[in-house]
Write a protein that holds these residues in place. Sequence first.
Motif, PDB file in Angstrom:
ATOM      1  N   HIS A  27       0.834  -1.210   0.000  1.00  0.00           N
ATOM      2  CA  HIS A  27       0.000   0.000   0.000  1.00  0.00           C
ATOM      3  C   HIS A  27       0.870   1.261   0.000  1.00  0.00           C
ATOM      4  N   HIS A  28       1.898   1.278   0.842  1.00  0.00           N
ATOM      5  CA  HIS A  28       2.764   2.468   0.884  1.00  0.00           C
ATOM      6  C   HIS A  28       3.549   2.646  -0.415  1.00  0.00           C
ATOM      7  N   ALA A  29       4.021   1.555  -0.970  1.00  0.00           N
ATOM      8  CA  ALA A  29       4.844   1.644  -2.181  1.00  0.00           C
ATOM      9  C   ALA A  29       4.021   2.071  -3.390  1.00  0.00           C
ATOM     10  N   TYR A  30       2.753   1.612  -3.447  1.00  0.00           N
ATOM     11  CA  TYR A  30       1.930   1.871  -4.643  1.00  0.00           C
ATOM     12  C   TYR A  30       0.661   2.650  -4.329  1.00  0.00           C
ATOM     13  N   ALA A  31       0.682   3.462  -3.263  1.00  0.00           N
ATOM     14  CA  ALA A  31      -0.546   4.135  -2.815  1.00  0.00           C
ATOM     15  C   ALA A  31      -1.278   4.842  -3.947  1.00  0.00           C
ATOM     16  N   ASP A  32      -2.562   4.485  -4.071  1.00  0.00           N
ATOM     17  CA  ASP A  32      -3.460   5.101  -5.056  1.00  0.00           C
ATOM     18  C   ASP A  32      -3.013   4.925  -6.507  1.00  0.00           C
ATOM     19  N   THR A  33      -2.325   3.820  -6.773  1.00  0.00           N
ATOM     20  CA  THR A  33      -2.084   3.423  -8.157  1.00  0.00           C
ATOM     21  C   THR A  33      -2.828   2.096  -8.361  1.00  0.00           C
ATOM     22  N   GLU A  34      -2.773   1.564  -9.547  1.00  0.00           N
ATOM     23  CA  GLU A  34      -3.497   0.315  -9.797  1.00  0.00           C
ATOM     24  C   GLU A  34      -2.895  -0.881  -9.057  1.00  0.00           C
ATOM     25  N   LEU A  35      -1.678  -0.734  -8.588  1.00  0.00           N
ATOM     26  CA  LEU A  35      -1.043  -1.829  -7.840  1.00  0.00           C
ATOM     27  C   LEU A  35      -1.316  -1.741  -6.340  1.00  0.00           C
ATOM     28  N   ASP A  36      -1.989  -0.709  -5.890  1.00  0.00           N
ATOM     29  CA  ASP A  36      -2.355  -0.561  -4.481  1.00  0.00           C
ATOM     30  C   ASP A  36      -3.380  -1.641  -4.126  1.00  0.00           C
ATOM     31  N   PRO A  37      -3.140  -2.447  -3.050  1.00  0.00           N
ATOM     32  CA  PRO A  37      -4.117  -3.488  -2.698  1.00  0.00           C
ATOM     33  C   PRO A  37      -5.471  -2.898  -2.280  1.00  0.00           C
ATOM     34  N   HIS A  38      -5.483  -1.664  -1.808  1.00  0.00           N
ATOM     35  CA  HIS A  38      -6.772  -1.037  -1.448  1.00  0.00           C
ATOM     36  C   HIS A  38      -6.706   0.472  -1.659  1.00  0.00           C
ATOM     37  N   SER A  39      -7.437   0.921  -2.664  1.00  0.00           N
ATOM     38  CA  SER A  39      -7.526   2.363  -2.914  1.00  0.00           C
ATOM     39  C   SER A  39      -8.938   2.721  -3.343  1.00  0.00           C
ATOM     40  N   PRO A  40      -9.546   3.721  -2.693  1.00  0.00           N
ATOM     41  CA  PRO A  40     -10.898   4.119  -3.096  1.00  0.00           C
ATOM     42  C   PRO A  40     -10.939   4.709  -4.507  1.00  0.00           C
ATOM     43  N   LYS A  41      -9.759   4.997  -5.061  1.00  0.00           N
ATOM     44  CA  LYS A  41      -9.704   5.580  -6.404  1.00  0.00           C
ATOM     45  C   LYS A  41     -10.106   4.577  -7.485  1.00  0.00           C
ATOM     46  N   TYR A  42      -9.831   3.301  -7.229  1.00  0.00           N
ATOM     47  CA  TYR A  42     -10.053   2.296  -8.262  1.00  0.00           C
ATOM     48  C   TYR A  42     -11.241   1.372  -7.992  1.00  0.00           C
ATOM     49  N   GLN A  43     -11.878   1.535  -6.820  1.00  0.00           N
ATOM     50  CA  GLN A  43     -13.062   0.715  -6.547  1.00  0.00           C
ATOM     51  C   GLN A  43     -14.264   1.624  -6.342  1.00  0.00           C
ATOM     52  N   SER A  44     -15.419   1.160  -6.791  1.00  0.00           N
ATOM     53  CA  SER A  44     -16.590   2.036  -6.764  1.00  0.00           C
ATOM     54  C   SER A  44     -17.194   2.168  -5.375  1.00  0.00           C
ATOM     55  N   ASN A  45     -17.015   1.162  -4.533  1.00  0.00           N
ATOM     56  CA  ASN A  45     -17.541   1.282  -3.162  1.00  0.00           C
ATOM     57  C   ASN A  45     -16.646   0.521  -2.182  1.00  0.00           C
ATOM     58  N   ILE A  46     -16.934   0.750  -0.904  1.00  0.00           N
ATOM     59  CA  ILE A  46     -16.061   0.212   0.155  1.00  0.00           C
ATOM     60  C   ILE A  46     -16.050  -1.326   0.162  1.00  0.00           C
ATOM     61  N   PHE A  47     -17.184  -1.941  -0.209  1.00  0.00           N
ATOM     62  CA  PHE A  47     -17.241  -3.409  -0.180  1.00  0.00           C
ATOM     63  C   PHE A  47     -16.419  -4.027  -1.322  1.00  0.00           C
ATOM     64  N   ALA A  48     -16.435  -3.357  -2.460  1.00  0.00           N
ATOM     65  CA  ALA A  48     -15.614  -3.830  -3.582  1.00  0.00           C
ATOM     66  C   ALA A  48     -14.134  -3.726  -3.205  1.00  0.00           C
ATOM     67  N   MET A  49     -13.795  -2.643  -2.503  1.00  0.00           N
ATOM     68  CA  MET A  49     -12.406  -2.485  -2.069  1.00  0.00           C
ATOM     69  C   MET A  49     -12.018  -3.574  -1.066  1.00  0.00           C
ATOM     70  N   MET A  50     -12.932  -3.857  -0.110  1.00  0.00           N
ATOM     71  CA  MET A  50     -12.657  -4.897   0.887  1.00  0.00           C
ATOM     72  C   MET A  50     -12.496  -6.261   0.224  1.00  0.00           C
ATOM     73  N   ALA A  51     -13.310  -6.527  -0.796  1.00  0.00           N
ATOM     74  CA  ALA A  51     -13.234  -7.814  -1.495  1.00  0.00           C
ATOM     75  C   ALA A  51     -11.874  -7.961  -2.187  1.00  0.00           C
ATOM     76  N   ARG A  52     -11.416  -6.883  -2.802  1.00  0.00           N
ATOM     77  CA  ARG A  52     -10.109  -6.919  -3.474  1.00  0.00           C
ATOM     78  C   ARG A  52      -8.994  -7.106  -2.439  1.00  0.00           C
ATOM     79  N   THR A  53      -9.090  -6.373  -1.338  1.00  0.00           N
ATOM     80  CA  THR A  53      -8.079  -6.497  -0.274  1.00  0.00           C
ATOM     81  C   THR A  53      -8.026  -7.932   0.234  1.00  0.00           C
TER      82      THR A  53
END
Length: 208
Positions: A27-53
Motif C-alpha cells: 500500500h505504501h509503495a503503490y498508494a493510489d495506483t493500480e497496484l495498491d491493494p486497497h484504494s478508493p480511487k479504483y473501486q466504486s464502493n467500500i465493499f468492492a475495495m474490501m473484497a479486493r483487499t
Amino acid sequence: MNFIFSGIAQGSSYLSPYAYGVLHRLHHAYADTELDPHSPKYQSNIFAMMARTKRIYTSIVQGKADVDERFKKDLPKWTTFDNFADSWAVRLSWAAFYIAFYVVFATHWWLFLLLPIHFIMGPVHGAVINWFAHKYGYRNFNVEDTSRNIMPVDIFMLGEGYHNNHHKHSGRANFGTKWHEFDPVYPFILLFNALHIIRLRKVATSEV
Ligand SMILES: [Zn+2]
Ligand SMILES: [Zn+2]
C-alpha cells in the motif's frame, strides 16, 4: 510474540501480522495506483475495495501472491500460528466468548447489536482507514497519494486516523504532528520500548 498478541487482540477477526505487513508495504509503495491493494480511487464502493483487499491478503497468506522480495524482507513469519488462529474452531470460540461476555455484562438488549462489529473488528478497522482516510478529512502534507487525516482529534481510530501524516512520515511511531493531534497509542509504544518489550528504531521517534 506479536503473533500471540495479535491473536488475543484481534480474536475472531485475526489477520496474519506477516501477510498484513506485506499488504501494508504494498500500500505504501503503490498508494493510489493500480497496484495498491486497497484504494478508493479504483473501486466504486467500500465493499468492492474490501473484497479486493481480501483476495490479495489471502493470496499472500497462501504464498501464492507474486510479491517482490523487498516487501517480505525482515517480516516475522509463523505459519503454524496463522493456521491455528485462522481456523473456524478458534474464530468461533472467540465469538462464543464475546457473546458470553455480553450475557454477563450487557445492561440492555440493544447492546447485543454491537456484537457483529466485534466479530469482524479487524477488517472493519482496516476498511474505515483505507477507505475514509483516503477520501475525507484534511491534509497537513501535500503528498502524491490521496491520504487524509479524518479527525483533528482522533479518538475513535486511536491515532491511525492521522493517515496523511502517516503517509508523509511512515516510519514514525507518533502519528500526530500538529499540537492538537494527540496519538493515544504513542505513549504506550514509548512505554513498551522503555520496558524492552519492543525496540523502536531511531526513525520512529524522530521529529523530521
Ligand atoms: Zn493509506
Ligand atoms: Zn502505514
